[in-house]
Every structure is written in structure tokens, then in C-alpha cells.
Scaffold this active site. Structure first.
Site, mmCIF file in Angstrom:
data_model
loop_
_atom_site.group_PDB
_atom_site.id
_atom_site.type_symbol
_atom_site.label_atom_id
_atom_site.label_comp_id
_atom_site.label_asym_id
_atom_site.label_seq_id
_atom_site.Cartn_x
_atom_site.Cartn_y
_atom_site.Cartn_z
ATOM 1 N N LYS A 101 1.050 -1.082 -0.060
ATOM 2 C CA LYS A 101 0.024 0.065 -0.284
ATOM 3 C C LYS A 101 1.052 1.036 -0.136
ATOM 4 O O LYS A 101 1.734 1.106 0.126
ATOM 5 C CB LYS A 101 -1.287 -0.096 1.163
ATOM 6 C CG LYS A 101 -1.725 -0.873 1.700
ATOM 7 C CD LYS A 101 -2.809 -1.099 2.556
ATOM 8 C CE LYS A 101 -3.434 0.081 2.451
ATOM 9 N NZ LYS A 101 -4.557 1.045 0.868
ATOM 10 N N GLU A 110 -3.207 5.673 6.880
ATOM 11 C CA GLU A 110 -4.305 3.886 6.424
ATOM 12 C C GLU A 110 -3.361 2.951 7.667
ATOM 13 O O GLU A 110 -3.985 2.076 7.824
ATOM 14 C CB GLU A 110 -3.398 3.759 4.855
ATOM 15 C CG GLU A 110 -4.257 4.654 4.289
ATOM 16 C CD GLU A 110 -3.705 3.845 2.860
ATOM 17 O OE1 GLU A 110 -4.256 3.910 1.685
ATOM 18 O OE2 GLU A 110 -2.951 3.462 2.403
HETATM 19 C C1 5RP Z 1 -2.908 4.688 -0.902
HETATM 20 C C2 5RP Z 1 -2.515 3.746 -1.286
HETATM 21 C C3 5RP Z 1 -4.102 2.407 -1.433
HETATM 22 O O1 5RP Z 1 -5.078 2.453 -1.443
HETATM 23 C C4 5RP Z 1 -3.569 2.511 -2.820
HETATM 24 O O2 5RP Z 1 -3.113 3.351 -3.711
HETATM 25 C C5 5RP Z 1 -4.890 1.426 -3.744
HETATM 26 O O3 5RP Z 1 -5.043 2.743 -5.017
HETATM 27 P P1 5RP Z 1 -5.902 2.105 -5.780
HETATM 28 O O4 5RP Z 1 -7.709 1.942 -5.605
HETATM 29 O O5 5RP Z 1 -5.919 3.641 -6.689
HETATM 30 O O6 5RP Z 1 -5.727 1.178 -6.971
HETATM 31 O O7 5RP Z 1 -2.404 2.627 -0.942
HETATM 32 O O8 5RP Z 1 -2.049 5.056 -0.169
#
Ligand code: 5RP
Length: 239
Positions: A101, A110
Site C-alpha cells: 500500500k 492507512e
Molecule cells: C493509497 C493506497 C491505496 O489503497 C492504493 O494505492 C490503491 O489505490 P487504487 O485503489 O487507486 O488502486 O495505499 O496510499
């Protein structure tokens, strides 16, 4: 408005499945970041307008703004000690729930919000399911002070895991670095594959200057996958 792609549709399918399968009146939930989470928050806003009573804690200023726009009531993370659920996306995830992530630079908030939740539900479209994780560059959140030195320490740690001179990059570059909601920088580690994610994950945070890393292991309880054909699937990792 631009046309929705099959991937956009799959994200919405996953969001609707999460609402059907998990959400109940009175829940306090963590709201993730990234396009999949934003799609979920918009669907959640529809349900709140129809009468669902939930309150959310957001994992980024962007999610906060979207939640406010669609009318999802919000709580301050400082005013909660435990959330019922967190719903959040992933850049990559394997079938055991190991995730990368931080593609949206929100990994610190997060992880804090997931940690404070009884259960963490990953919400993804089918493209995010991989084995092993690691093709997506691994984000590491670092303080600005001494970031080049911290990058060197990261390379030294990675060498002990047989990564021979992996490409490590300051996101945005040194003249215009990406700055997170907590005013930190992100170093992206191009590792290609991370077969030993469980061992590696706790070691990053022992490096002074590292605030948090984008390996989320032993955090995800269930995965909700939206498929391009309009179906959805739930993988239960632990009860
Ligand atoms: C942000 C994250 C998001 O959950 C991850 O990048 C997934 O993003 P997306 O749903 O746009 O693919 O960790 O920091």
C-alpha cells in the site's frame, strides 16, 4: 463525464459487495484512500442518504473531502479507540492478504486506522491479486531530514535480503518531492518481487528516519474482489 472502464466498474462492484456483506447500522468504520476506496465512499454516501447510519474515520485529506461531499458523517481518529471495520484498497495483494500500500502516499494514516480496527477488509479489483507481491514499487514513508541517508540505510537493509542494488527513488524527485498528509516524503523501492514480506516488513521501521512502510502483513482479515465480468468474490483469511 468520462466513460467508466471495466476496471472502474469492478471497483464499484466490490464496493457494493462490501456494503451488502459487512455494513450495519451504528458501525464506526475506517475509510481507505485511493480510487477503489473513493468509489466505495461514494457508494456509501448513497446508502447514508437512504438511511444507513455509520460514521467514518478517514485515512487521507482526499478521502475526508470526498466523504464530506457525499454526506458520510466523520469522526476524528483522536476520538476513537477502536473501529468496527476498515475498508481500504491495495496496490497489490496476495491470497494470504499480504499487501503493498501507499501508491497514493497515504500509507501512514492507512496503517494507523487499520491498526485501530477490529477487522480490515481489503477492497480490490481483480488486477490487484498477485503472487508474490513486489512488482509494484514498495513505498516507504520517511522524514525529510536526511532522506538520502535514510535511502542508503534502506539499500543496506535490502542487501541483506539479497536485493543487489535495487532502484530506490524519492517520489516526485528531489526538486519537487511528493509530500504526504503528515509532511513526510516517500521513497519507492523497486524490488520486482518480495517473497519474504513477513520477515522484511518489521525491519524497515527500525531504521531511524523511516516513519512507516507500505508492507501490510498480518493486517487484512478478508479480501473483496470485484471482477471485470460484474461478479464479486470474498476471500476470508481469518475469523
Ligand atoms: C493509497 C493506497 C491505496 O489503497 C492504493 O494505492 C490503491 O489505490 P487504487 O485503489 O487507486 O488502486 O495505499 O496510499
Amino acid at each position: 463525464m468520462s466513460k467508466q472502464t471495466p476496471q472502474d466498474e469492478a471497483k464499484i462492484v466490490a464496493g457494493r459487495r462490501v456494503i451488502e456483506a459487512y455494513l450495519k447500522d451504528g458501525m464506526q468504520i475506517g475509510l481507505g484512500s485511493g480510487t477503489t476506496s473513493y468509489a466505495f465512499v461514494r457508494v456509501l454516501g448513497e446508502k447514508v442518504r437512504e438511511g444507513l447510519r455509520v460514521e467514518g474515520v478517514t485515512t487521507s485529506t482526499i478521502t475526508r473531502d470526498i466523504a464530506r461531499e457525499v454526506g458520510v458523517p466523520l469522526l476524528d481518529i483522536n476520538d476513537v479507540t477502536q473501529l468496527d471495520l476498515t475498508i481500504d484498497g491495495a496496490d497489490e495483494i496476495d491470497r494470504a492478504g499480504r499487501m503493498i500500500k501507499g501508491g497514493g502516499a497515504c500509507l501512514l494514516w492507512e496503517k494507523i486506522v487499520a491498526y485501530t480496527s477490529k477487522r480490515m477488509i481489503a477492497i480490490v479489483d481483480e488486477t490487484k491479486m498477485v503472487d508474490p507481491i513486489g512488482a509494484f514499487p514498495l513505498p516507504i514513508e520517511v522524514i525529510p531530514y536526511g532522506w538520502r541517508n535514510t535511502m542508503h540505510q534502506l539499500a543496506t537493509l535490502l542487501a541483506t535480503f539479497d536485493y543487489d542494488a535495487p532502484r530506490l527513488e524519492l517520489r516526485g524527485g528531489s526538486s519537487d518531492p511528493v509530500v504526504t498528509d503528515s509532511a513526510h516524503y516517500i521513497i519507492d523501492c523497486h524490488l520486482d518481487a518480495i517473497p519474504r514480506a513477513d520477515e522484511l516488513a518489521p525491519l524497515f521501521n527500525q531504521i531511524p528516519g523511516v516513519v512507516e512502510n507500505g508492507l501490510f502483513v498480518d493486517i487484512c482479515d478478508e479480501i473483496v474482489i470485484g471482477h471485470f465480468d460484474g461478479s464479486s468474490e470474498i476471500i476470508r483469511i481469518r475469523d
